[in-house]
Write a protein that holds these residues in place. Structure first.
Motif, PDB file in Angstrom:
ATOM      1  N   ASP A 112       0.847  -1.186   0.000  1.00 15.99           N
ATOM      2  CA  ASP A 112       0.000   0.000   0.000  1.00 15.99           C
ATOM      3  C   ASP A 112       0.891   1.246   0.000  1.00 15.99           C
ATOM      4  O   ASP A 112       1.231   1.795   1.054  1.00 15.99           O
ATOM      5  CB  ASP A 112      -0.900  -0.032   1.253  1.00 15.99           C
ATOM      6  N   THR A 113       1.306   1.636  -1.194  1.00 17.42           N
ATOM      7  CA  THR A 113       2.146   2.831  -1.331  1.00 17.42           C
ATOM      8  C   THR A 113       1.814   3.495  -2.659  1.00 17.42           C
ATOM      9  O   THR A 113       0.961   3.002  -3.402  1.00 17.42           O
ATOM     10  CB  THR A 113       3.640   2.449  -1.267  1.00 17.42           C
ATOM     11  N   THR A 127      11.308  10.191  -0.208  1.00 13.15           N
ATOM     12  CA  THR A 127      12.640   9.570  -0.327  1.00 13.15           C
ATOM     13  C   THR A 127      13.459  10.059  -1.524  1.00 13.15           C
ATOM     14  O   THR A 127      14.678   9.933  -1.522  1.00 13.15           O
ATOM     15  CB  THR A 127      12.537   8.031  -0.464  1.00 13.15           C
ATOM     16  N   ARG A 137       6.055  -1.988   3.628  1.00 15.70           N
ATOM     17  CA  ARG A 137       6.180  -0.761   2.832  1.00 15.70           C
ATOM     18  C   ARG A 137       7.200   0.220   3.419  1.00 15.70           C
ATOM     19  O   ARG A 137       7.670   1.117   2.735  1.00 15.70           O
ATOM     20  CB  ARG A 137       4.819  -0.080   2.674  1.00 15.70           C
ATOM     21  N   ALA A 138       7.509   0.053   4.720  1.00 14.75           N
ATOM     22  CA  ALA A 138       8.448   0.985   5.356  1.00 14.75           C
ATOM     23  C   ALA A 138       9.881   0.759   4.888  1.00 14.75           C
ATOM     24  O   ALA A 138      10.724   1.654   4.995  1.00 14.75           O
ATOM     25  CB  ALA A 138       8.369   0.849   6.875  1.00 14.75           C
ATOM     26  N   VAL A 180      10.469   0.107  -0.188  1.00 15.49           N
ATOM     27  CA  VAL A 180      10.532   1.170  -1.191  1.00 15.49           C
ATOM     28  C   VAL A 180      11.926   1.809  -1.263  1.00 15.49           C
ATOM     29  O   VAL A 180      12.251   2.497  -2.234  1.00 15.49           O
ATOM     30  CB  VAL A 180       9.470   2.273  -0.913  1.00 15.49           C
ATOM     31  N   ILE A 181      12.719   1.586  -0.240  1.00 15.67           N
ATOM     32  CA  ILE A 181      13.984   2.320  -0.118  1.00 15.67           C
ATOM     33  C   ILE A 181      15.168   1.626  -0.787  1.00 15.67           C
ATOM     34  O   ILE A 181      16.000   2.263  -1.415  1.00 15.67           O
ATOM     35  CB  ILE A 181      14.350   2.514   1.381  1.00 15.67           C
ATOM     36  N   PHE A 182      15.249   0.297  -0.608  1.00 12.25           N
ATOM     37  CA  PHE A 182      16.497  -0.382  -0.943  1.00 12.25           C
ATOM     38  C   PHE A 182      16.544  -0.938  -2.365  1.00 12.25           C
ATOM     39  O   PHE A 182      15.518  -1.247  -2.967  1.00 12.25           O
ATOM     40  CB  PHE A 182      16.757  -1.513   0.062  1.00 12.25           C
ATOM     41  N   LEU A 215      18.021  -0.666  13.592  1.00 15.62           N
ATOM     42  CA  LEU A 215      18.267  -1.099  12.217  1.00 15.62           C
ATOM     43  C   LEU A 215      19.064  -2.397  12.258  1.00 15.62           C
ATOM     44  O   LEU A 215      20.248  -2.386  12.614  1.00 15.62           O
ATOM     45  CB  LEU A 215      19.057   0.015  11.478  1.00 15.62           C
ATOM     46  N   ARG A 240      12.355   6.771  11.322  1.00 15.49           N
ATOM     47  CA  ARG A 240      12.471   8.151  11.797  1.00 15.49           C
ATOM     48  C   ARG A 240      13.715   8.352  12.679  1.00 15.49           C
ATOM     49  O   ARG A 240      14.401   9.358  12.595  1.00 15.49           O
ATOM     50  CB  ARG A 240      11.217   8.529  12.584  1.00 15.49           C
ATOM     51  N   VAL A 270      16.437   6.463  12.626  1.00 15.36           N
ATOM     52  CA  VAL A 270      17.627   6.338  11.777  1.00 15.36           C
ATOM     53  C   VAL A 270      17.859   7.657  11.023  1.00 15.36           C
ATOM     54  O   VAL A 270      18.994   8.135  10.928  1.00 15.36           O
ATOM     55  CB  VAL A 270      17.469   5.160  10.788  1.00 15.36           C
ATOM     56  N   PHE A 271      16.800   8.231  10.541  1.00 15.54           N
ATOM     57  CA  PHE A 271      16.870   9.490   9.787  1.00 15.54           C
ATOM     58  C   PHE A 271      17.595  10.574  10.604  1.00 15.54           C
ATOM     59  O   PHE A 271      18.547  11.203  10.135  1.00 15.54           O
ATOM     60  CB  PHE A 271      15.442   9.949   9.456  1.00 15.54           C
ATOM     61  N   HIS A 300      26.150   9.183   1.248  1.00 23.09           N
ATOM     62  CA  HIS A 300      25.409   7.932   1.160  1.00 23.09           C
ATOM     63  C   HIS A 300      23.993   8.240   0.666  1.00 23.09           C
ATOM     64  O   HIS A 300      23.378   9.211   1.109  1.00 23.09           O
ATOM     65  CB  HIS A 300      25.380   7.273   2.542  1.00 23.09           C
ATOM     66  N   ARG A 354      15.958  13.478   1.343  1.00 20.10           N
ATOM     67  CA  ARG A 354      15.781  14.501   2.387  1.00 20.10           C
ATOM     68  C   ARG A 354      16.975  14.507   3.352  1.00 20.10           C
ATOM     69  O   ARG A 354      17.334  15.551   3.892  1.00 20.10           O
ATOM     70  CB  ARG A 354      14.466  14.277   3.143  1.00 20.10           C
ATOM     71  N   ILE A 355      17.569  13.330   3.573  1.00 22.75           N
ATOM     72  CA  ILE A 355      18.782  13.277   4.415  1.00 22.75           C
ATOM     73  C   ILE A 355      19.914  14.002   3.688  1.00 22.75           C
ATOM     74  O   ILE A 355      20.625  14.830   4.264  1.00 22.75           O
ATOM     75  CB  ILE A 355      19.198  11.809   4.716  1.00 22.75           C
TER      76      ILE A 355
HETATM   77  N1  COA Z   1       4.084   4.456   1.365  1.00 25.87           N
HETATM   78  C1  COA Z   1       3.090   5.204   1.873  1.00 25.87           C
HETATM   79  N2  COA Z   1       3.016   5.551   3.171  1.00 25.87           N
HETATM   80  C2  COA Z   1       4.027   5.139   3.961  1.00 25.87           C
HETATM   81  C3  COA Z   1       5.082   4.352   3.500  1.00 25.87           C
HETATM   82  C4  COA Z   1       5.087   4.006   2.137  1.00 25.87           C
HETATM   83  N3  COA Z   1       6.042   3.277   1.577  1.00 25.87           N
HETATM   84  N4  COA Z   1       5.922   4.084   4.517  1.00 25.87           N
HETATM   85  C5  COA Z   1       5.408   4.681   5.600  1.00 25.87           C
HETATM   86  N5  COA Z   1       4.244   5.302   5.276  1.00 25.87           N
HETATM   87  C6  COA Z   1       3.383   6.086   6.132  1.00 25.87           C
HETATM   88  C7  COA Z   1       3.476   5.676   7.578  1.00 25.87           C
HETATM   89  O1  COA Z   1       2.637   4.571   7.860  1.00 25.87           O
HETATM   90  C8  COA Z   1       3.037   6.933   8.270  1.00 25.87           C
HETATM   91  O2  COA Z   1       1.625   6.999   8.219  1.00 25.87           O
HETATM   92  P1  COA Z   1       0.790   7.615   9.446  1.00 25.87           P
HETATM   93  O3  COA Z   1       1.256   9.048   9.564  1.00 25.87           O
HETATM   94  O4  COA Z   1      -0.617   7.442   9.007  1.00 25.87           O
HETATM   95  O5  COA Z   1       1.168   6.792  10.632  1.00 25.87           O
HETATM   96  C9  COA Z   1       3.586   8.045   7.388  1.00 25.87           C
HETATM   97  O6  COA Z   1       3.816   7.444   6.103  1.00 25.87           O
HETATM   98  C10 COA Z   1       4.877   8.632   7.899  1.00 25.87           C
HETATM   99  O7  COA Z   1       5.735   7.555   8.302  1.00 25.87           O
HETATM  100  P2  COA Z   1       7.224   7.795   8.754  1.00 25.87           P
HETATM  101  O8  COA Z   1       7.848   6.490   9.069  1.00 25.87           O
HETATM  102  O9  COA Z   1       7.244   8.883   9.780  1.00 25.87           O
HETATM  103  O10 COA Z   1       7.807   8.358   7.386  1.00 25.87           O
HETATM  104  P3  COA Z   1       9.134   9.121   7.141  1.00 25.87           P
HETATM  105  O11 COA Z   1       8.864  10.424   6.529  1.00 25.87           O
HETATM  106  O12 COA Z   1      10.065   9.063   8.302  1.00 25.87           O
HETATM  107  O13 COA Z   1       9.757   8.252   5.965  1.00 25.87           O
HETATM  108  C11 COA Z   1      11.515   6.640   5.730  1.00 25.87           C
HETATM  109  C12 COA Z   1      10.098   6.907   6.215  1.00 25.87           C
HETATM  110  C13 COA Z   1      11.903   5.217   6.044  1.00 25.87           C
HETATM  111  C14 COA Z   1      11.543   6.903   4.238  1.00 25.87           C
HETATM  112  C15 COA Z   1      12.481   7.626   6.450  1.00 25.87           C
HETATM  113  O14 COA Z   1      12.243   7.602   7.831  1.00 25.87           O
HETATM  114  C16 COA Z   1      13.918   7.324   6.205  1.00 25.87           C
HETATM  115  O15 COA Z   1      14.411   7.456   5.085  1.00 25.87           O
HETATM  116  N6  COA Z   1      14.658   6.984   7.268  1.00 25.87           N
HETATM  117  C17 COA Z   1      16.075   6.735   7.193  1.00 25.87           C
HETATM  118  C18 COA Z   1      16.318   5.490   6.463  1.00 25.87           C
HETATM  119  C19 COA Z   1      17.752   5.225   6.285  1.00 25.87           C
HETATM  120  O16 COA Z   1      18.530   6.126   6.118  1.00 25.87           O
HETATM  121  N7  COA Z   1      18.059   3.947   6.315  1.00 25.87           N
HETATM  122  C20 COA Z   1      19.303   3.414   6.001  1.00 25.87           C
HETATM  123  C21 COA Z   1      20.368   3.921   6.845  1.00 25.87           C
HETATM  124  S1  COA Z   1      21.713   3.401   6.050  1.00 25.87           S
END
Ligand code: COA
Length: 330
Positions: free
Chosen positions: A30-31, A40, A155-156, A159-161, A193, A221, A223-224, A255, A260-261
């Protein structure tokens, strides 16, 4: 005797062909493209689909092409260091498997596991073998096949990796190369993590598989926040130690974890975004692969003498910054 530096003589990437777009992810979890893009900066990532291929195959591909483009003889390579969290197997190390697959018969190898800081730590490790005069040619690889440890129902994280690899060749130089590094670690960050099972703490079992514990667990959040602070403070520290201001720096290689980071770190340090390497839109976070993949993508823009800062933050927590002077015109 003048000081010897370890300079990067060439850089090469290796990427799987398959492109996983945000649109396709919409069909898995669900994204949506809009959320992923704005939160991201990622539009697509590469995925290694061949079931019989692993990190060492990407690494061997990058190493072979690197040797070809730099005109280096395979037998002259003495050491290969592979930074990865997705080794082919728990043991033996992926570096030795890479040497075997790339036909490097005179090299020894070992892996470094420092998550997203892996390439940075490995670069300085490799450089030190050259600075001391112990070795003449060293290859440092950053590679990860994150798709093998990502839960495509979460979904958390999914989408990132992405998957990807980059490799650099290090040789001795009198006037350019790796100058200085500031590295840090905080093991208490492991709670935010990590991969829960598959190590000596929690070996693989039917239960760990059923509980989906062989995947990346992340509290995004937290980790961010640590990533922004960790990267910006170590970059500032390495600049202060070398009497550098933001104006002196030609390129910053951050990295690629979240756009946003990257922009927060650039803002805090007053680096204009034109000096900040970015390719996250196309590859996502390839963990140990991001920094050499950036250098590869920007290679044609780099000039001998360019002052470059690389910085990373990753699981552990591990983080740091390296200052280097580029050794050739791209
Ligand atoms: N699609 C849609 N909605 C999503 C989602 C996705 N893929 N992932 C999370 N959400 C939702 C959450 O459920 C949350 O909903 P809610 O407000 O209803 O509870 C909302 O989006 C915000 O979630 P949050 O986790 O606060 O998002 P965020 O802005 O922090 O973004 C990451 C999430 C993971 C992208 C971000 O925290 C991030 O990049 N963190 C660092 C990651 C990183 O650097 N990792 C590797 C280190 S090497």
């Amino acid at each position: 005797m003048s000081k010897k530096y370890a300079v990067i003589k060439g850089v090469q990437g290796a990427l799987p062909d398959y492109v996983l777009t945000n649109k396709e992810l919409e069909t898995l979890v669900d994204t949506n493209d809009e959320w992923i893009t704005t939160r991201t900066g990622i539009k697509e990532r590469r995925i290694l689909k061949d079931k019989d291929k692993a990190a060492s195959d990407l690494a061997a591909n990058a190493v072979e092409k690197l040797l070809e483009k730099t005109g280096t003889n395979k037998d002259d390579i003495e050491l290969v260091i592979v930074a990865t969290v997705t080794a082919d197997m728990v043991f033996p190390d992926t570096a030795n498997i890479t040497c075997d697959k790339a036909g490097l018969n005179n090299a020894f190898g070992f892996d470094i596991n420092a998550a997203c800081s892996g390439f940075l730590f490995a670069l300085t490790t490799g450089a030190q073998y050259i600075e001391t005069g112990r070795l003449k040619k060293v290859i440092v690889v950053g590679v990860d096949v994150m798709s093998t440890i990502i839960d495509y129902t979460d979904r958390a994280t999914c989408v990132i990796f992405g998957d990807g690899c980059g490799a650099v060749l290090l040789e001795a130089s009198e006037d350019s190369g790796v100058i200085d590094s500031v590295f840090r670690g905080d093991g208490s960050g492991r709670h935010y993590l990590h991969m829960k099972a598959g190590g000596s703490l929690k070996p693989a079992s039917k239960e760990t598989v059923e509980n989906r514990e062989h995947y990346v667990y992340q509290e995004g959040r937290t980790v961010f926040k640590h990533a922004v602070k960790g990267m910006s403070t170590t970059v500032q520290e390495v600049m202060d130690r070398n009497n550098l201001t933001a104006d002196d720096i030609d390129w910053v290689v951050p990295h690629q974890a979240n756009m946003r980071i990257i922009s927060s770190v650039a803002d805090m340090l007053r680096f204009p975004m034109e000096k900040v390497m970015q390719n996250i839109a196309h590859y996502g976070n390839t963990t140990a692969g991001t920094l050499p993949l950036c250098l590869w993508d920007y290679e044609s823009k780099l000039k001998k003498g360019d002052k470059i800062i690389l910085t990373a933050f990753g699981g552990g927590f591990t983080w740091g910054a390296t200052y280097l002077i580029w050794g050739y015109d791209g």
